[in-house]
Design a protein around this motif. Sequence first.
Motif, short mmCIF file in Angstrom:
data_model
loop_
_atom_site.label_atom_id
_atom_site.label_comp_id
_atom_site.label_asym_id
_atom_site.label_seq_id
_atom_site.Cartn_x
_atom_site.Cartn_y
_atom_site.Cartn_z
N GLN A 104 0.84 -1.21 0.00
CA GLN A 104 0.00 0.00 0.00
C GLN A 104 0.87 1.25 0.00
N ALA A 105 1.95 1.22 0.77
CA ALA A 105 2.85 2.37 0.83
C ALA A 105 3.47 2.65 -0.53
N MET A 106 3.90 1.62 -1.24
CA MET A 106 4.50 1.82 -2.56
C MET A 106 3.46 2.37 -3.54
N ASP A 107 2.20 1.97 -3.38
CA ASP A 107 1.14 2.51 -4.22
C ASP A 107 0.96 4.00 -3.96
N ILE A 108 0.93 4.39 -2.69
CA ILE A 108 0.80 5.81 -2.33
C ILE A 108 2.00 6.60 -2.85
N ILE A 109 3.19 6.04 -2.68
CA ILE A 109 4.42 6.71 -3.15
C ILE A 109 4.36 6.92 -4.66
N SER A 110 3.93 5.90 -5.40
CA SER A 110 3.90 5.99 -6.87
C SER A 110 2.94 7.06 -7.37
N GLN A 111 1.96 7.42 -6.55
CA GLN A 111 0.97 8.41 -6.95
C GLN A 111 1.38 9.85 -6.62
N ASN A 112 2.49 10.01 -5.90
CA ASN A 112 2.96 11.34 -5.53
C ASN A 112 4.18 11.68 -6.38
N PRO A 113 4.04 12.61 -7.33
CA PRO A 113 5.16 12.92 -8.23
C PRO A 113 6.41 13.45 -7.52
N ASP A 114 6.26 13.99 -6.32
CA ASP A 114 7.41 14.50 -5.59
C ASP A 114 8.31 13.40 -5.06
N ILE A 115 7.76 12.21 -4.84
CA ILE A 115 8.56 11.12 -4.25
C ILE A 115 8.55 9.84 -5.08
N ALA A 116 7.79 9.81 -6.16
CA ALA A 116 7.63 8.59 -6.95
C ALA A 116 8.95 8.07 -7.54
N LYS A 117 9.90 8.95 -7.73
CA LYS A 117 11.17 8.54 -8.35
C LYS A 117 12.18 7.99 -7.34
N ILE A 118 11.88 8.09 -6.06
CA ILE A 118 12.81 7.56 -5.05
C ILE A 118 12.70 6.03 -5.09
N PRO A 119 13.80 5.33 -5.35
CA PRO A 119 13.73 3.88 -5.45
C PRO A 119 13.46 3.21 -4.10
N VAL A 120 12.64 2.17 -4.15
CA VAL A 120 12.28 1.40 -2.96
C VAL A 120 12.81 -0.02 -3.12
N ILE A 121 13.47 -0.50 -2.08
CA ILE A 121 13.87 -1.91 -2.01
C ILE A 121 12.94 -2.57 -1.01
N ALA A 122 12.21 -3.59 -1.46
CA ALA A 122 11.32 -4.35 -0.58
C ALA A 122 12.17 -5.23 0.32
N VAL A 123 11.88 -5.18 1.62
CA VAL A 123 12.58 -6.00 2.60
C VAL A 123 11.51 -6.82 3.32
N THR A 124 11.63 -8.14 3.23
CA THR A 124 10.55 -8.96 3.77
C THR A 124 11.02 -10.31 4.26
N ALA A 125 10.30 -10.83 5.23
CA ALA A 125 10.53 -12.19 5.70
C ALA A 125 9.81 -13.18 4.79
N GLN A 126 8.92 -12.66 3.95
CA GLN A 126 8.18 -13.49 3.01
C GLN A 126 9.13 -13.92 1.89
N ALA A 127 9.32 -15.19 1.73
CA ALA A 127 10.19 -15.69 0.67
C ALA A 127 9.51 -16.84 -0.07
N MET A 128 8.23 -16.69 -0.25
CA MET A 128 7.46 -17.72 -0.94
C MET A 128 7.55 -17.49 -2.45
N THR A 129 7.26 -18.54 -3.20
CA THR A 129 7.24 -18.42 -4.65
C THR A 129 6.30 -17.30 -5.06
N GLY A 130 6.79 -16.41 -5.89
CA GLY A 130 5.97 -15.31 -6.39
C GLY A 130 6.08 -14.02 -5.59
N ASP A 131 6.64 -14.07 -4.38
CA ASP A 131 6.74 -12.85 -3.56
C ASP A 131 7.64 -11.80 -4.19
N ARG A 132 8.77 -12.24 -4.74
CA ARG A 132 9.68 -11.29 -5.40
C ARG A 132 8.95 -10.55 -6.52
N GLU A 133 8.26 -11.31 -7.38
CA GLU A 133 7.54 -10.71 -8.50
C GLU A 133 6.44 -9.78 -8.01
#
Length: 121
Positions: free
Chosen positions: A64-93
């Motif tokens: 949800q946060a990345m969705d909000i970020i992508s909608q704000n032109p002032d911050i949308a270009k700041i790259p985000v690295i997802a950090v998660t304990a979720q490592a199931m098939t498809g989570d990376r994608e």
Amino acid sequence: MKKKILIVDDDPRNIFALKLTLKSEGFEVISASMADEAIRMMIQNTDIKVVLMDMMMPEIDGYQAMDIISQNPDIAKIPVIAVTAQAMTGDREKCLDAGAKDYITKPINVELLLKAIQNIA
């Protein structure tokens, strides 16, 4: 000039460990424990070079946060690295489809994290 990194994680232990590691590598580090706080910090700190976003947080999760970020032109270009304990098939994608530039699993491999930061920041 040090690159500024924003860590977003609801677990203070994760923030502490990441801050310690990244500061020892010469980065300036700021942190937020909630996504809404992180978004405000991104707007106020125009020199943030990369955001490390925990995907599993209360209230507003990383997706949800990345969705909000992508909608704000002032911050949308700041790259985000997802950090998660979720490592199931498809989570990376799922994270990359949501707007993350890279994906790192917990426990964090510092070498992989530094390489990811170097590649996008």
